[in-house]
Design an enzyme around this catalytic site. Structure first.
Site, PDB file in Angstrom:
ATOM      1  N   HIS A  98      -7.517   2.641 -27.997  1.00 33.78           N
ATOM      2  CA  HIS A  98      -7.320   3.188 -26.684  1.00 33.78           C
ATOM      3  C   HIS A  98      -7.506   2.056 -26.371  1.00 33.78           C
ATOM      4  CE1 HIS A  98      -7.603   7.151 -28.836  1.00 33.78           C
ATOM      5  NE2 HIS A  98      -7.034   7.033 -28.403  1.00 33.78           N
ATOM      6  N   ASP A 101     -11.316   2.052 -24.964  1.00 31.51           N
ATOM      7  CA  ASP A 101     -12.469   1.664 -26.058  1.00 31.51           C
ATOM      8  C   ASP A 101     -12.288   0.425 -25.728  1.00 31.51           C
ATOM      9  OD1 ASP A 101     -11.150   4.325 -27.095  1.00 31.51           O
ATOM     10  OD2 ASP A 101     -10.326   3.808 -28.354  1.00 31.51           O
TER      11      ASP A 101
END
Length: 433
Positions: A98, A101
């Protein structure tokens, strides 16, 4: 100094090995059904659980202390360094992420975008040195407080706009890194109470949002697969992408069934009251099978525990459906799995992935052997053979209640039940596990 200093690259040592950091069943070069195991399984490491998750649960705070934790670009680069060190140890061909992240949270959308673009350039440079490829990218549209009432389905148009703009940047990043898929997981696309929810309006918003994603992907030349990941609840009381069948109905409603497929997670299938293999078979039957998130739930817990797989029989039944579906094309096996909160060491992270890859390899080889043996497919075909005989095909295609009733009376049709032979078929499976 690497976080994983002292841990050697994992090698295949065979089933007799007692080394917990060696592959016993996963030999990436082993050829099964005409392809290597690496080509069949297409393993990916999830950036979020392996490098961003701090070891929290609903009842306790952070237990992990990773040297890259923190919201700075320097620490984001350190996290990427650690990720590629782990990738070098495991030797898996893919990873997934993501946006949240890999980049620190900025003060606004512009800063988020700058941070993302900078770290994507950093990751791209590391990939050029021989690291793994990107299986898929995605946007985290559920963790930040702005998404507490959803993203695409939010009652505030400003949140909808922020989410759409974020997906644009993540699609751009996925394209730049050569990603083969893009995933949308509606972590909070649902409701907590109907007392303040307009179901029809939110559904229309979700449909428009997905249509815009598909249109933009085509515009920028993204040739990968767009995927939706079903999940029934948690954290929301109800989520619109409940299961594969629900997603298919949503895609049909908005004319997207030929544009979007599904990324199916084992744990989410269980939460929906299904088995993993059920969801895989359902997706294949609807021609929307794309990719999988491999993990497991603790069956004594009623929530999504995201544990690494450890049951070869469960895995074999899942991969059997993947084989029946024709195998992966752009999809693969992403480990959407996390360590237990007590597993604090670098070695734990390595061992978890090695064990999971071994379990998957063992399960896949059993599934391939079952497929090549043919007993299950022969039994399946025999069960439905009556539909290819006599008047049966015409009955299904052209019959009416009146003509069928006349046929039953004329031919004195009086069918008797036939055994489904379930136990015999389960014994066939047991022969290969």
């Amino acid at each position: 100094m690497s976080y994983f200093d002292g841990i050697a690259p994992a090698t295949f040592q065979g089933p007799d090995s007692t080394d917990p950091l060696a592959y016993r069943h996963y030999d990436p070069a082993e050829v099964v059904m005409g392809k290597t195991m690496e080509e069949h399984l297409r393993f990916a490491v999830a950036w979020w659980h392996s490098f961003a998750w701090p070891g929290t649960d609903p009842f306790g705070g952070q237990t992990f202390e990773r040297p890259w934790f923190g919201d700075t670009m320097d620490l984001a680069r350190a996290k990427a360094d650690a990720a590629f060190d782990l990738f070098a140890i495991l030797g898996q061909p893919y990873f997934c992420f993501h946006d949240a992240d890999i980049r620190p949270e900025g003060a606004n959308f512009a800063e988020n975008t700058r941070n993302l673009e900078e770290i994507v350039d950093y990751i791209a440079a590391k990939m050029e040195t021989g690291g793994p490829k990107l299986l898929w990218g995605t946007a985290n549209l559920f963790s930040h407080r702005r998404y507490m009432s959803g993203a695409a389905t939010n009652p505030d148009p400003d949140v909808f706009a922020f989410a759409a703009a974020t997906v644009k940047t993540c699609l751009d990043a996925t394209l730049k890194l050569g990603g083969e898929n893009y995933v949308l997981w509606g972590g909070r696309e649902g409701y907590e109470t109907l007392l303040n929810t307009d179901l029809g309006k939110e559904r229309q918003q979700a449909g428009r949002f997905l249509t815009m994603v598909v249109d933009y992907a085509k515009k920028i030349g993204f040739n990968g697969t767009i995927l939706i990941e079903p999940k029934p609840q948690e954290p929301s009381k109800h989520q619109y992408d409940y299961d594969v069948a629900t997603v298919y109905g949503f895609l049909k409603e908005f004319g997207l069934e030929g544009e979007v497929k599904v990324n199916i997670e084992q744990g989410h299938a269980i939460l929906a009251g299904h088995s993993f293999e059920h969801e895989l078979a359902m997706a294949a039957s609807m021609a929307i099978f794309g990719s999988i998130d491999m993990n497991r739930n603790d069956y004594q817990s009623g929530w999504d525990t995201d544990q690494f797989p450890d049951n070869p029989r469960e895995v074999a039944l899942a991969y059997y459906e993947v084989i029946r579906a024709g195998g992966f094309t752009t999809g693969g096996t992403n480990f959407d799995a996390k360590l237990r909160r007590q597993s604090l060491d670098a070695e734990d992270l390595v061992a978890a992935h090695i064990g999971a890859m071994d379990v998957c390899a063992r399960g896949f080889k059993a599934a391939a052997a079952m497929w090549e043996d043919g007993a299950l497919e022969q039994a399946r075909a025999a069960r439905y053979v009556g539909w290819s005989r006599g008047d049966a095909p015409a009955l299904l295609q052209e019959g009416t209640l009146e003509t069928i009733a006349e046929c039953v009376l004329r031919d004195d049709i009086n069918p008797q039940p036939r055994s489904g032979r379930q136990e015999k078929l389960e014994n066939v499976v047991s022969q290969f596990i």
